[in-house]
Scaffold this motif. Structure first.
Motif, short mmCIF file in Angstrom:
data_model
loop_
_atom_site.label_atom_id
_atom_site.label_comp_id
_atom_site.label_asym_id
_atom_site.label_seq_id
_atom_site.Cartn_x
_atom_site.Cartn_y
_atom_site.Cartn_z
N LEU A 78 31.67 82.72 37.13
CA LEU A 78 31.33 83.90 36.33
C LEU A 78 30.79 85.02 37.22
O LEU A 78 31.09 86.20 36.99
CB LEU A 78 30.29 83.53 35.27
CG LEU A 78 30.81 82.78 34.05
CD1 LEU A 78 29.66 82.30 33.19
CD2 LEU A 78 31.75 83.65 33.24
N ALA A 79 30.00 84.66 38.22
CA ALA A 79 29.47 85.67 39.14
C ALA A 79 30.61 86.37 39.86
O ALA A 79 30.57 87.59 40.07
CB ALA A 79 28.53 85.02 40.14
N TYR A 80 31.63 85.61 40.23
CA TYR A 80 32.78 86.20 40.93
C TYR A 80 33.46 87.25 40.06
O TYR A 80 33.79 88.34 40.52
CB TYR A 80 33.77 85.11 41.31
CG TYR A 80 35.14 85.65 41.65
CD1 TYR A 80 35.33 86.38 42.82
CD2 TYR A 80 36.22 85.46 40.80
CE1 TYR A 80 36.58 86.91 43.12
CE2 TYR A 80 37.46 85.97 41.09
CZ TYR A 80 37.64 86.70 42.26
OH TYR A 80 38.87 87.23 42.55
N THR A 81 33.69 86.93 38.78
CA THR A 81 34.36 87.88 37.91
C THR A 81 33.54 89.15 37.74
O THR A 81 34.09 90.22 37.46
CB THR A 81 34.65 87.28 36.52
OG1 THR A 81 33.41 86.95 35.88
CG2 THR A 81 35.50 86.04 36.64
N ASN A 82 32.24 89.06 37.94
CA ASN A 82 31.38 90.23 37.78
C ASN A 82 31.25 91.08 39.03
O ASN A 82 30.62 92.14 38.99
CB ASN A 82 29.99 89.79 37.30
CG ASN A 82 29.94 89.53 35.81
OD1 ASN A 82 29.59 90.40 35.02
ND2 ASN A 82 30.32 88.32 35.42
N ILE A 83 31.82 90.62 40.15
CA ILE A 83 31.82 91.47 41.35
C ILE A 83 33.24 91.86 41.73
O ILE A 83 33.48 92.35 42.84
CB ILE A 83 31.12 90.79 42.54
CG1 ILE A 83 31.86 89.51 42.95
CG2 ILE A 83 29.66 90.52 42.25
CD1 ILE A 83 31.38 88.96 44.27
N LEU A 84 34.18 91.69 40.81
CA LEU A 84 35.57 92.04 41.11
C LEU A 84 35.71 93.51 41.48
O LEU A 84 36.53 93.87 42.32
CB LEU A 84 36.46 91.72 39.91
CG LEU A 84 36.92 90.26 39.78
CD1 LEU A 84 37.70 90.07 38.49
CD2 LEU A 84 37.77 89.86 40.97
N ARG A 85 34.91 94.36 40.84
CA ARG A 85 35.01 95.80 41.14
C ARG A 85 34.69 96.07 42.60
O ARG A 85 35.29 96.95 43.23
CB ARG A 85 34.09 96.58 40.22
CG ARG A 85 32.64 96.13 40.23
CD ARG A 85 31.79 96.94 39.27
NE ARG A 85 30.42 96.47 39.26
CZ ARG A 85 29.90 95.70 38.31
NH1 ARG A 85 30.65 95.33 37.30
NH2 ARG A 85 28.64 95.33 38.36
N LEU A 86 33.73 95.30 43.17
CA LEU A 86 33.43 95.46 44.58
C LEU A 86 34.54 94.87 45.44
O LEU A 86 34.88 95.42 46.49
CB LEU A 86 32.10 94.77 44.92
CG LEU A 86 30.83 95.49 44.51
CD1 LEU A 86 29.61 94.66 44.90
CD2 LEU A 86 30.75 96.86 45.17
N GLN A 87 35.11 93.75 44.99
CA GLN A 87 36.19 93.13 45.74
C GLN A 87 37.37 94.09 45.91
O GLN A 87 37.98 94.15 46.97
CB GLN A 87 36.66 91.87 45.02
CG GLN A 87 35.71 90.70 45.11
CD GLN A 87 35.67 90.09 46.50
OE1 GLN A 87 34.85 90.48 47.33
NE2 GLN A 87 36.55 89.17 46.76
#
Length: 313
Positions: A78-87
């Motif tokens: 879930l944390a990963y999906t929430n930093i996708l914009r940074l990715q």
């Protein structure tokens, strides 16, 4: 002075990830919060940080209530999906995985005073190791799973080629159910290690990052890639300097000393090159931040915290 465990703070988003997992597994949001003596209003008001020891309680209670030792892996996803914009922005800053590795540890530090992912050479490959700030308190499975799970998803989403994990090692004992661990990290896993880590082949360092179509053209202002184009800056030295500064900004503490080290030159030599062009380092840095701020602030999907991170504040 080093922080004490009871002084450490972590991102207030992590307990929200844990709560989402509890609900996904069929648990009651209200009962979970009631047991922890937290009101829904208090949870929603957690915008910045919470005490680290309180986060440990979140993990432990979620495991006890839902009988789910994999709670850290779910929360990491879930944390990963929430930093996708940074990715997405990594492809406008970095060209290959080698360059991205210099930034990734800084991205993970956005989650607070918990530790870091350290990248080292290991035999003929590279190792990403979870190094907790307090090994005696954060060596438990929840945190290892959370940060290695997050790191594995970040890494595998970046490059044109898949990024297979050669081996995953964990500091905790082998669990009875390995299905989700194998889904995240592959079948080669070992346990009761001195640390938790992921091993990759060295070839992945040169894997090119995915270039997101339309990323640079869809927004007004200066795209990151435009800062490097020789048709705009007809000076190879300034092109390289600007590219390095942009790549180093998310790590923070960008100054003439840190940049000269990355460029493989001395502070005096770097300043001399700038003086020959009648400019100074602070002027270049301020100009880049000004151009990038226009680029980033036009994106609705980037939060103010994201922009501050990308600009090195």
């Amino acid at each position: 002075m080093a922080l004490r465990y009871d002084e450490c703070m972590v991102s207030g988003s992590i307990p929200k990830f844990i709560l989402q997992v509890v609900e996904y597994l069929g648990g009651s949001r209200e009962e979970f919060l009631r047991y922890l003596e937290i009101t829904p209003f208090e949870l929603e008001s957690i915008e910045k940080t919470i005490p680290l020891n309180k986060l440990s309680t979140f993990f432990e209670h979620a495991d006890n209530v839902m009988h789910c030792p994999d709670i850290g892996l779910y929360a990491g996803r879930l944390a990963y999906t929430n930093i996708l914009r940074l990715q997405l922005h990594m492809s406008t800053i970095c060209n290959d995985f080698r360059e991205y590795l210099n930034i990734m540890p800084s991205v993970l530090q956005l989650f607070g005073d918990v530790g870091e992912i350290v990248v080292t050479k290991e035999g003929g490959g590279i190792r990403m190791e979870w190094v907790p700030m307090f090994p005696d308190k954060l060596g438990e499975r929840y945190f290892s799973d959370f940060f290695l799970g997050l790191a594995s998803k970040m890494v595998d989403s970046l490059c044109v080629k898949p990024m297979p994990i050669v081996c995953a090692g964990f500091s905790y004992k082998q669990p009875s159910n390995l299905s989700l661990i194998h889904d995240f990290f592959g079948l080669t896993t070992i346990y009761s290690q001195t640390s938790s880590y992921l091993n990759f082949q060295k070839e992945v360092l040169d894997y090119p990052l995915i270039q997101v179509e339309g990323m640079a053209e869809d927004y007004p202002g200066y795209a990151v890639t435009k800062l490097f184009e020789k048709k705009l800056i007809n000076d190879a030295f300034l092109v390289r300097l600007r590219q390095i500064i942009v790549q180093q900004l998310p790590k923070g503490r960008v100054n003439v000393d840190s940049i000269s080290v990355v460029m493989g030159t001395s502070r005096r030599s770097l300043q001399r090159h700038l003086a020959d062009r009648d400019i100074c380092f602070t002027q270049v840095l301020a100009d880049i931040r000004s151009q990038l701020s226009v680029r980033y602030l036009t994106e609705r999907q980037l939060s103010i915290a994201d922009v501050a991170f990308l600009l090195g504040y």
